[in-house]
Design an enzyme around this catalytic site. Structure first.
Site, mmCIF file in Angstrom:
data_model
loop_
_atom_site.group_PDB
_atom_site.id
_atom_site.type_symbol
_atom_site.label_atom_id
_atom_site.label_comp_id
_atom_site.label_asym_id
_atom_site.label_seq_id
_atom_site.Cartn_x
_atom_site.Cartn_y
_atom_site.Cartn_z
ATOM 1 N N ASP A 216 0.830 -1.204 0.000
ATOM 2 C CA ASP A 216 0.000 0.000 0.000
ATOM 3 C C ASP A 216 0.863 1.251 0.000
ATOM 4 O O ASP A 216 0.592 2.216 -0.720
ATOM 5 C CB ASP A 216 -0.924 -0.016 1.219
ATOM 6 C CG ASP A 216 -1.923 1.116 1.200
ATOM 7 O OD1 ASP A 216 -1.845 1.993 2.076
ATOM 8 O OD2 ASP A 216 -2.781 1.148 0.299
ATOM 9 N N LYS B 10 1.434 4.228 -2.969
ATOM 10 C CA LYS B 10 1.381 5.670 -2.713
ATOM 11 C C LYS B 10 2.653 6.356 -3.180
ATOM 12 O O LYS B 10 2.612 7.441 -3.785
ATOM 13 C CB LYS B 10 1.153 5.920 -1.225
ATOM 14 C CG LYS B 10 -0.212 5.458 -0.722
ATOM 15 C CD LYS B 10 -0.354 5.656 0.781
ATOM 16 C CE LYS B 10 -1.726 5.198 1.253
ATOM 17 N NZ LYS B 10 -1.910 5.364 2.712
#
Length: 834
Positions: free
Chosen positions: A686, A690
């Site tokens: 994750d 980003k």
């Protein structure tokens, strides 16, 4: 043509008036009515007031100023005309004619100063000099331009009674007088004084508010004019009071009856007396702006607009009182309503609205607040016997109140206008204390508390004129973020309307099995139940694409993706092709291979749609916008460091405080900080996504596999699909993690999971982007992080010594949902040009 006081208030405006008159005079016969210049009437009232106190010196000074300004304006006009290529026929002397007009005024004021009395009759005579001097000056100036103009004192043909200040015109006798005089004007342009009349015995009167408009209407009726053009300082009738409603606009067409309705409601631009001659003679009125003659203005005629969806007017009549009377005896006949209205009329109380129950058993009347005590006394006197016998309940008085009215000719031809009106004010929490629909179904009025005036007026105006910005939302995903998003829209609906004039309406909602769509808007109080009642789509996800065609037809359609699903890019592309905007917290479409990501961006650009995704990196933190602003303003980014994951930031802080790894992860999931399966956070993937999104914002064609990723926990743990098995494995890893924490504490360091984007390192052969758990010193900016806070540090050429830091809550459904809502609002405001 009639010109108001602001239209002739100075030399520049007078010059414009002359151009308009000359242009129209070339097209055919013309008569002109003119008001007093600027604030002349106010100055004349001041002068007579001073004279009545015996201060003749100040009265004379005021008259001197009026004389001087009139002559100055006139000479300035003559000078400008002299420079005009068409020139002047002659240059008249203005001093003597203006002084001759004002000489009787000086004598009159001296008489007032002797008797020390200012009667209504005297006041009317004093005020008449404003129109007389204005019309005299305009006539002289037109004559200087070779226009065959003649001054006409309207007192010579407007015959009135002796109700000074608001004289009643004898229309038939005035028309006869005018036609007798008009023979002398044949072929000439007549310039008439507005506002003025004269009694049969020769005393000067004035016609009250909008008196000059009334003069123009009477003149048009008597001369059988083609139309009346009212030149003023606004571009026609506005849809509401611009002092209250920001998004008003000009109504292009109104019917005579609509204008009369507005006049009866106290609309400043109209007066019933003005409209009646025009209605009787079927003469159109055209309201135009002297300063903007090219503007179309508002055209008022018998037919009105042929467009059934044309704009409507919303009025507010303020500082009123509502008085309610009710007869208590059910079985007895009564005429309470009729008696109350008759008594108020006999007592001279203005009744703006009256609502009766069947057979007059109860009545509510709206009167001016200043007359409310007198109205109460009149009603008590009229119903004294009934009040003594308790046949009539105690009078209920509400004050101050406001009468808000929607006026539209189409009301009688359109279904549910009244329902929409009452719903509009009701949905913003405004209490309607009484309401009435006008005769002819041309208006609907509601009595509300004065404190609610502005919000009610804006709301009704928005409901019927689209002054607000509607946003039609189709939400994908009802998980932690999606449910908070719906909750926030529900909670903030009123404030979004009041503060931003934005109305977000959720029309579609879908999860992995069901889809719900209602073009009128889903009830957000019951969205969960309504979705559960929707038919299941079977094993496959529901088909959203067919509903995009429904969504595209609604105002400002937006597809909001709060899922973490793969493959959503295809849906985005179809949305863009249909003219639908996209707001997303889903990172995966942005982390596709570079060519596919560029296809997505290009589609949004090609179809002129917005694609907003601020929450994909920092939840509600302005990370992407900050980076875009740095790049767009020419700054060069040297290094980006960040704890992009509020979830991993929370875990780091918990671990440093002695909480076991398994317990910290379980608590984070319960708080809504993690993805549905916590391994998606613990894997570092994750954070890597980003970081990839940010790197690509810098223009780097980097792929996910190019990123150096070290998971937060051993790789073997990430292979556990079953959640309970996963948490058991985490418990077994607690001792190993505890040992690592103790080592960091011995070195006076903190555990943080950081992402780094280092362009310089990439030049030296290292990875451009890396994400991994590291120990940091107490002087590192990330050392200040608390709980689930996220942090991003931008080191740039401008922010080299002291990096630009964005820090705050970086995890949680409510925080991310707030960021999604912020993107929706940004989109709506962009479309409004704000």
């Amino acid at each position: 043509m009639k010109f108001g006081g602001t239209s002739v208030g100075n030399a520049e405006r007078l010059l414009q008036v002359m151009r308009l008159i000359e242009k129209e005079n070339e097209a055919g016969s013309l008569a002109v009515v003119v008001s007093a210049m600027g604030h002349t009437t106010d100055h004349l009232i001041d002068a007579v007031t001073m004279a009545a106190t015996g201060d003749m010196g100040r009265a004379e000074t005021i008259v001197d100023r009026i004389e001087e300004s009139t002559i100055t304006h006139g000479n300035n006009v003559l000078e400008a005309l002299h420079k005009d290529h068409t020139g002047l026929a002659f240059r008249p002397d203005l001093i003597d004619p203006i002084r001759q007009v004002l000489a009787p005024l000086r004598q009159l004021l001296r008489g007032v100063s002797i008797v020390r009395e200012k009667t209504p009759q005297t006041l009317d005579l004093v005020m008449s000099f404003g129109e007389r001097i204005s019309a005299s000056l305009l006539t002289l100036l037109l004559q200087a331009r070779r226009v065959d103009a003649v001054f006409v004192d309207a007192r010579d043909w407007v015959l009135t009674d002796d109700s000074f200040g608001l004289a009643k015109v004898d229309v038939e006798k005035s028309r006869t007088r005018l036609r007798a005089l008009a023979a002398a004007w044949t072929g000439k342009l007549s310039v008439h004084t507005g506002f003025l009349g004269r009694t049969a015995d020769g005393r000067t009167t004035t016609l009250g508010r909008n008196g000059s408009d009334y003069t123009a209407a009477l003149l048009a009726q008597a001369l059988e004019a083609r139309e009346v053009v009212i030149w003023t300082d606004v571009s026609g009738v506005m849809t509401a009071d611009p002092a209250i409603v920001d998004d008003v606009y000009t109504v292009p067409r109104l019917s005579h009856q609509e204008a009369l309705e507005l006049a009866n409601l106290g609309w400043r631009m109209f007066h019933p007396r003005t409209m009646i001659p025009l209605i009787e003679s079927n003469i159109p009125m055209h309201i135009r702006n002297t300063a903007d003659p090219e503007a179309s203005g508002t055209y008022v005629d018998a037919a009105g607009s042929p467009d059934a969806d044309r704009p409507t007017c919303v009025t507010s009549l303020e500082d009123l009182a509502l008085i309610e009377v009710e007869y208590k005896q059910v079985a007895e006949e009564t005429t309470v309503g009729e008696r109350v209205l008759r008594a108020l009329d006999d007592g001279g109380v203005v009744v703006w609205m009256a609502v009766q129950t069947p057979r007059g058993r109860a009545i509510a009347v709206v009167v001016p607040h200043e007359q409310s005590r007198r109205a109460e006394t009149i009603i008590r006197d009229e119903l004294a016997r009934e009040l003594d016998r308790k046949l009539v309940g105690a009078l209920r008085i509400s004050a101050p109140v406001t009468l808000v009215t929607l006026v539209a000719e189409a009301m009688g031809r359109t279904v549910n206008v009244t329902g929409r009106f009452l719903h509009a004010v009701g949905r913003v929490g405004v209490m309607v204390r009484a309401c009435a629909q006008g005769v002819g179904e041309r208006s609907i009025s509601a009595v509300i508390d004065a404190a609610d005036t502005h919000v009610a007026l804006r709301t009704v105006h928005a409901a019927f004129n689209l002054a607000h910005q509607p946003v039609s939302i189709f939400l994908l995903g009802k998980g932690t973020v999606g449910s908070h998003f719906l909750q926030q829209i529900r909670a903030q609906k009123k404030s979004l309307l009041a503060d931003h004039n934005i109305v977000p309406r959720v029309v579609g909602l879908a999860d992995s099995r069901r889809v719900l769509f209602d073009a009128k808007g889903i009830d957000l109080e019951r969205w969960n139940d309504l979705l559960a009642q929707a038919p299941q789509a079977g094993d496959a996800p529901p088909k959203i694409q067919p509903l995009l065609d429904e969504l595209r037809r609604l105002p400002v359609p937006v597809l909001v993706d709060c899922t973490a699903e793969k493959g959503m890019e295809e849906l985005y592309l179809e949305a863009f092709a249909r003219g639908i905007h996209v707001v997303a917290s889903n990172k995966k479409p942005l982390t596709l291979p570079w060519p596919e990501r560029q296809t997505l961006m290009g589609a949004a650009l090609r179809h002129h749609r917005s694609y907003l995704y601020e929450t994909t990196v920092g939840a509600s933190l302005p990370v992407i916008n900050t980076l875009k602003n740095l790049v767009n303003t020419g700054d060069h980014v040297l290094l980006i460091e960040g704890a992009f994951s509020g979830t991993l930031g929370y875990l780091c802080n918990e671990l440093m405080s002695g909480v076991p790894l398994s317990q910290a992860v379980r608590t984070a999931k319960e708080l809504g900080y993690t993805e549905p399966h916590p391994r998606d956070d613990l894997s570092g993937m994750d954070v890597a996504r980003k970081a990839l999104i940010l790197a690509r914002e810098l223009g780097y064609k980097v792929e996910l596999e190019d990123i150096e990723i070290e998971p937060f926990v051993p790789v073997d743990l990430l292979k556990k699909d079953d959640l309970e098995e996963f948490f058991r494995s985490l418990t077994e890893s607690d001792p190993l993690m505890r040992k690592r924490i103790e080592q960091l504490q011995s070195e006076n360091k903190l555990l943080r999971y950081l992402a780094t984007i280092d362009p310089e390192a990439s030049k030296a052969g290292s990875k451009l982007v890396s994400v991994k758990p590291v120990g940091i010193g107490m002087d590192h900016p990330a050392s200040r992080l608390r709980g689930s806070e996220a942090f991003v540090s931008f080191t740039t050429e401008r922010y080299q010594k002291y990096p630009l830091i964005v820090q705050g809550a970086g995890a949680g459904g409510a925080v991310t949902a707030a960021g999604v809502l912020a993107d929706v609002l940004e989109l709506a405001q962009m479309l409004r040009g704000k």
